[in-house]
Scaffold this active site. Sequence first.
Site, mmCIF file in Angstrom:
data_model
loop_
_atom_site.group_PDB
_atom_site.id
_atom_site.type_symbol
_atom_site.label_atom_id
_atom_site.label_comp_id
_atom_site.label_asym_id
_atom_site.label_seq_id
_atom_site.Cartn_x
_atom_site.Cartn_y
_atom_site.Cartn_z
ATOM 1 N N GLU A 180 -16.933 -74.550 22.575
ATOM 2 C CA GLU A 180 -16.622 -74.221 21.176
ATOM 3 C C GLU A 180 -16.086 -75.487 20.500
ATOM 4 O OE1 GLU A 180 -16.738 -71.517 18.821
ATOM 5 O OE2 GLU A 180 -15.997 -73.215 17.658
ATOM 6 N N GLY A 197 -13.204 -67.382 18.465
ATOM 7 C CA GLY A 197 -13.163 -66.287 17.484
ATOM 8 C C GLY A 197 -14.216 -66.429 16.400
ATOM 9 N N THR A 255 -16.506 -67.431 13.014
ATOM 10 C CA THR A 255 -16.338 -67.183 11.572
ATOM 11 C C THR A 255 -15.560 -65.900 11.346
ATOM 12 O OG1 THR A 255 -18.446 -68.275 11.121
ATOM 13 C CG2 THR A 255 -17.615 -66.778 9.417
ATOM 14 N N GLY A 286 -23.747 -69.091 15.239
ATOM 15 C CA GLY A 286 -23.173 -68.660 13.973
ATOM 16 C C GLY A 286 -23.944 -69.129 12.755
ATOM 17 N N ILE A 317 -20.108 -60.332 0.561
ATOM 18 C CA ILE A 317 -18.978 -61.239 0.328
ATOM 19 C C ILE A 317 -18.566 -61.188 -1.140
ATOM 20 C CG2 ILE A 317 -18.259 -63.668 0.342
ATOM 21 C CD1 ILE A 317 -19.845 -64.075 2.861
ATOM 22 N N HIS A 373 -20.316 -57.308 14.879
ATOM 23 C CA HIS A 373 -20.537 -56.321 15.945
ATOM 24 C C HIS A 373 -21.976 -56.364 16.459
ATOM 25 C CE1 HIS A 373 -20.526 -54.463 11.927
ATOM 26 N NE2 HIS A 373 -21.553 -53.746 12.315
ATOM 27 N N HIS A 389 -9.704 -30.050 9.550
ATOM 28 C CA HIS A 389 -9.306 -29.872 8.156
ATOM 29 C C HIS A 389 -7.811 -30.154 8.028
ATOM 30 C CE1 HIS A 389 -9.186 -28.305 4.092
ATOM 31 N NE2 HIS A 389 -8.067 -27.663 4.438
#
Length: 460
Positions: A32, A37, A39, A137, A177, A312, A435
Amino acid sequence: MCKQVVIIGGGPGGYVAAIRAAQLGASVTVVEQERLGGTCLNIGCIPTKTLLHTAELYRTLLKGKALGLKVDNLQIDWTALQNRKKNVVNRLVKGIEALLKANHITVKTGRAYLTDKAAVAVNGEELSAEVILLALGSEPMRLSFPGADLPGVIDSTQALNLETIPKSLVIIGGGVIGVEFAALFCSLGSEVTVVELAAQILPAIDSELAAKLRQDLSRQGVTFLTEAKVTAVEDGEAGYNVKVAVQDKVEAVPGEYVLVAVGRRPCTAGLGLAEAGLVLDRGRIVVDQHFATAVPGIYAVGDCNGQRMLAHAASAQGVAAVEHALGHPSIYCASTIPSCIYTTPEVASVGLTEEDLQEQDIAYQSGTFGLIANGKALIEEGQTGLVKVLTEADTGKVLGVHMLGPHATELIAEGALAIRMGATIEDLITTIHAHPTISEAIGEAALAVKGVAIHLPPTR
Ligand code: NAI
């Protein structure tokens, strides 16, 4: 001997794949160049949602009396809010570091390249591996117009780190965005204008939901200019004047900052990918159904393959890719990927939209339930929302669930599970919803497909 896996990119695609590969017995290295983690965690979902959470609380508390509250002298402490955002991010980054360590995953900091022998080079070292996973990414797309390089023309990363809340903000792009930042800064008191090229905001979302969200955000104070094109940004009294062509007219919209949010593009340039034999299509790495590239042993997941630019989706692809690479059975069910927009009201969607069904010529039935008739929505001031359930005409199979309203981003999981299980409308109807909850509206929308919703007047 255990397989060597090298993963380039420590975002939700890369780090989740790394943990899964370690669980399956591989020896894993993650490279990395910045912080773990990616963006989402550092400059995307997590910091944005942290700011949105406070902005929404602020907007709610300002209504004070209407909610039975006496609130005096409510103020935003921007510095404290920025610190909270940093703390949330730092805590989650530390969590990932600890998880990787606990899974005996090696983390190398540096910019990695593919060599012409399809190996990974980082900091002058060559890492050999049977499996290489690219989780590279994406970055914000830029527009070229006169004034695009002015200092106040910013992207989403810069918008998250402004030193003060802008008095006014012009946002180019009414996508995810664009609308999330519009909701954020409008709630914090900025004058916000969104300039969108298409006829509706959020072109990929069910058009009824997109139109309703536009109405709600307009009521909150956001100005939307659709079928509108920015032709130039010039210095002006407020900071800048944004020249916008709307139909035949050109308007000058003042803004202290101009946020460009017109999409993101994969970070795939200058890494030796094509030279190593990978196939790229407009910057996206071409992959098969297992996320394998044209080069045996090299996989690409997340934003860099351009399929679904969502955290996700990247994680699910990362898991599926390493499972396949390590000879483990894997399932990746793209039709269950929810899309969530964290405005107020929230928007969440899974499966096909009416537009998709019409385009694909699939016979379908639709049931809609407005939250005006849902008690919990009224309590939470979410009565403008709705739930729409779309089913296959012949079989009653659930094909899409679309929601606008409080907690929609949480509730959509029921729709995703329904699609995953091949559930029918009867399954949704006969599942008992508590409910009072907003989830009752999912059952009611399912009943509405058959024209028998309990809390709607009879249709015939
Ligand atoms: P987007 O693709 O969602 O929206 C871009 C918008 O800009 C579109 O509505 C498009 O019609 C418009 N546009 C394009 N060129 C334009 C121009 N010249 N002038 C005016 N409008 C123009 O892209 P966005 O919002 O930048 O998001 C990038 C990615 O990040 C998306 O894939 C999105 O799904 C993801 N994301 C997801 C979030 C979430 O899941 N809550 C939050 C933020 C981003």
